[in-house]
Write an enzyme that holds these catalytic residues in place. Sequence first.
Site, mmCIF file in Angstrom:
data_model
loop_
_atom_site.group_PDB
_atom_site.id
_atom_site.type_symbol
_atom_site.label_atom_id
_atom_site.label_comp_id
_atom_site.label_asym_id
_atom_site.label_seq_id
_atom_site.Cartn_x
_atom_site.Cartn_y
_atom_site.Cartn_z
ATOM 1 N N HIS A 102 0.843 -1.197 0.000
ATOM 2 C CA HIS A 102 0.000 0.000 0.000
ATOM 3 C C HIS A 102 0.878 1.247 0.000
ATOM 4 C CE1 HIS A 102 0.974 0.418 4.230
ATOM 5 N NE2 HIS A 102 0.325 -0.679 4.586
ATOM 6 N N HIS A 131 4.017 1.407 2.512
ATOM 7 C CA HIS A 131 5.220 0.684 2.083
ATOM 8 C C HIS A 131 5.890 1.424 0.923
ATOM 9 C CE1 HIS A 131 2.289 -2.760 3.115
ATOM 10 N NE2 HIS A 131 3.104 -2.662 4.157
ATOM 11 N N CYS A 168 0.305 -9.114 20.498
ATOM 12 C CA CYS A 168 -0.561 -8.706 19.387
ATOM 13 C C CYS A 168 -0.010 -9.330 18.111
ATOM 14 C CB CYS A 168 -0.614 -7.180 19.237
ATOM 15 S SG CYS A 168 -1.477 -6.713 17.714
ATOM 16 N N CYS A 174 0.810 -6.833 15.276
ATOM 17 C CA CYS A 174 2.111 -6.146 15.420
ATOM 18 C C CYS A 174 3.255 -7.156 15.483
ATOM 19 C CB CYS A 174 2.200 -5.355 16.728
ATOM 20 S SG CYS A 174 1.011 -4.060 16.960
ATOM 21 N N CYS A 196 -5.185 -3.476 21.323
ATOM 22 C CA CYS A 196 -3.988 -2.919 20.692
ATOM 23 C C CYS A 196 -4.427 -1.658 19.953
ATOM 24 C CB CYS A 196 -3.395 -3.927 19.712
ATOM 25 S SG CYS A 196 -2.312 -3.129 18.503
ATOM 26 N N HIS A 204 -4.216 -2.187 16.008
ATOM 27 C CA HIS A 204 -5.036 -3.190 15.320
ATOM 28 C C HIS A 204 -6.446 -3.305 15.880
ATOM 29 C CE1 HIS A 204 -0.912 -4.186 14.112
ATOM 30 N NE2 HIS A 204 -1.502 -4.461 12.975
ATOM 31 N N LYS A 242 -7.170 6.870 9.851
ATOM 32 C CA LYS A 242 -6.164 5.830 9.820
ATOM 33 C C LYS A 242 -6.461 4.931 8.619
ATOM 34 C CE LYS A 242 -4.971 2.046 12.738
ATOM 35 N NZ LYS A 242 -3.540 1.875 12.763
ATOM 36 N N LYS A 289 -7.865 -1.851 6.317
ATOM 37 C CA LYS A 289 -8.678 -2.673 5.421
ATOM 38 C C LYS A 289 -10.143 -2.572 5.799
ATOM 39 C CE LYS A 289 -6.931 -6.855 5.158
ATOM 40 N NZ LYS A 289 -6.614 -8.234 4.798
HETATM 41 N N1 MSP Z 1 7.903 -6.886 8.857
HETATM 42 C C1 MSP Z 1 8.045 -5.728 9.674
HETATM 43 C C2 MSP Z 1 9.394 -5.054 9.468
HETATM 44 C C3 MSP Z 1 10.574 -5.925 9.711
HETATM 45 S S1 MSP Z 1 12.058 -5.107 9.355
HETATM 46 C C4 MSP Z 1 13.244 -6.107 9.902
HETATM 47 C C5 MSP Z 1 6.938 -4.735 9.359
HETATM 48 N N2 MSP Z 1 6.346 -4.874 8.164
HETATM 49 S S2 MSP Z 1 5.110 -3.997 7.634
HETATM 50 O O1 MSP Z 1 4.679 -4.619 6.416
HETATM 51 O O2 MSP Z 1 4.120 -3.839 8.640
HETATM 52 O O3 MSP Z 1 5.704 -2.628 7.225
HETATM 53 C C6 MSP Z 1 5.852 -1.606 8.149
HETATM 54 C C7 MSP Z 1 6.442 -0.407 7.438
HETATM 55 O O4 MSP Z 1 5.577 0.024 6.369
HETATM 56 C C8 MSP Z 1 6.555 0.811 8.335
HETATM 57 O O5 MSP Z 1 7.711 0.800 9.117
HETATM 58 C C9 MSP Z 1 6.593 1.896 7.295
HETATM 59 O O6 MSP Z 1 7.871 1.864 6.703
HETATM 60 C C10 MSP Z 1 5.558 1.427 6.295
HETATM 61 N N3 MSP Z 1 4.204 1.884 6.629
HETATM 62 C C11 MSP Z 1 3.142 1.115 6.960
HETATM 63 N N4 MSP Z 1 2.046 1.914 7.107
HETATM 64 C C12 MSP Z 1 2.375 3.195 6.880
HETATM 65 C C13 MSP Z 1 1.656 4.404 6.777
HETATM 66 N N5 MSP Z 1 0.355 4.500 7.013
HETATM 67 N N6 MSP Z 1 2.369 5.519 6.424
HETATM 68 C C14 MSP Z 1 3.701 5.468 6.121
HETATM 69 N N7 MSP Z 1 4.394 4.341 6.196
HETATM 70 C C15 MSP Z 1 3.813 3.218 6.698
HETATM 71 O O7 MSP Z 1 6.661 -3.902 10.185
#
Ligand code: MSP
Length: 474
Positions: free
Chosen positions: A20, A23, A130, A133, A147, A150, A294, A297
């Site tokens: 999304h 990422h 959680c 998380c 949490c 979530h 926020k 989904k």
């Molecule tokens: N798998 C773990 C990370 C392990 S690293 C050794 C993880 N994955 S995640 O798919 O949840 O991705 C989290 C990351 O996605 C956040 O740290 C950030 O970089 C990005 N984002 C997820 N949601 C976001 C927003 N709403 N806005 C900006 N970035 C965000 O955590």
Amino acid sequence: MEKSKFFVTTPVYYVNDIPHIGHTYTTVAADVVARFWKQLGYDARLLTGTDEHGAKIAAAAKNHNKEPKEYADEISAEFKKAWQLLDIDFSRFIRTTDEDHIKVSQDFLQKLYDTGAIDPKPRLYKGLYCIGCEKFLSQNELKDGLCPDHLKPPVEHSEENYYFKLSAYQDRLIELIKNEDGKGIEVQPAKRKHEMLSKLELGLEDISISRANLEWGIPLPFDESHTTYVWIEALINYYTYGSPNKVWPADLHLVGKDIVWFHAVIWPAMLLAIGEQPPKQVFGHGFFTISGQKMSKSLGNVIKPSELVARYGVEGTRYVLLSAFPFGEDGDFSWETFDQLYNSNLANGLGNLVSRVSKLLELNKVTISQDQENIKPSLGLSELYSTLSLDQVLRNISEKVSTLDQKLNEWHPWEIKDPNTSSNWNEIVQGIRQIACDLYPFLPETSTKIRDIFSGPDVKKPEQALFPRLEVSS
Ligand code: MSP
């Protein structure tokens, strides 16, 4: 002489769901940073990939009636496809199910065990977990028993686990993060650094690093009846790439603000325990909300990278994401504000300037100098990149675009009899070339196009607008 290296990473993303805007934000930013250092002559490496083990992925696969690996294969491919679409120039797309990662993780864990950083016997570990998380939450992190991220109650975790002696590293971590000698870990922005330090001052507890009842994970090398806690193993991905490629320590872990603790505290402690160097910089950027809410989904407001590209194009997407708000701050996404940003900065700003100038040069048959080889990124940019002031870099560029526009308006070459002879062109063309150079990390393709248009001696107006204007309802 050997080139200096610059090794930047993104988090490895969970494969429970497709990519999304969040990422995308992190990954595009990391690509911009890597491209900038490459442009300066560094051997810059960008590592990104997917995080595929653990309870959350096992549950998502089950919901889809798939085996975890089969499910991970599908979603991981979606991430890779998205990054290719966005022109992300990664050095490797790593998956935590890759063979070499499993091997490196097990070697790492064995080392932790051999040096005594892991308690030799498992003990009962109790906590509130959680799954969303993939982490333990303390009572005071919960909101009405849920949490806060979530909006689900955590599960009671109570089992025999191996422990990593995190508490032993408190003082060293505080010193490293304070970073008074500049040789420690630069945690940025400053508010994240303070957050880490105040949490560290409260004291550290040893953490559970294994699971006795979860099959979908990497077996501990010293007790194969346990799998490794997913975060512990996921962090090691950076080392899986960095160590054999001789680019360790990482110069920059770029992450969202949600996971700074893992990167600035737990990960450095693991590295110290095996005698390795901690990362040099950890930057926790802000989060997007979607029209003030926020993103989730259940609210149905998740923005996919492909939707952004459909509206703004690849380069337009890269631009609007990073120019919308300061990189360390939270900000809001709405189609209206992003449309406006695109139209004013790209369609009317940069695109219009290039079209206007190239048209005038073509019309008046102006010949321009060919010396664009010695154009280098503007002075002061390294400083801005070191603090991840990416929005500021783009603002500086926009100001340069406006200045050139203004110059043209004051000079109005269309009213001059013989505009070909004027030395003003030189200034304008050099200005545009400089803009193209500074824009390269953000807009690699557009930058090259502009460079080609103004490569001299003759200029031809491009047939298509660089950034077609979006029709917006007002
Ligand atoms: N798998 C773990 C990370 C392990 S690293 C050794 C993880 N994955 S995640 O798919 O949840 O991705 C989290 C990351 O996605 C956040 O740290 C950030 O970089 C990005 N984002 C997820 N949601 C976001 C927003 N709403 N806005 C900006 N970035 C965000 O955590």
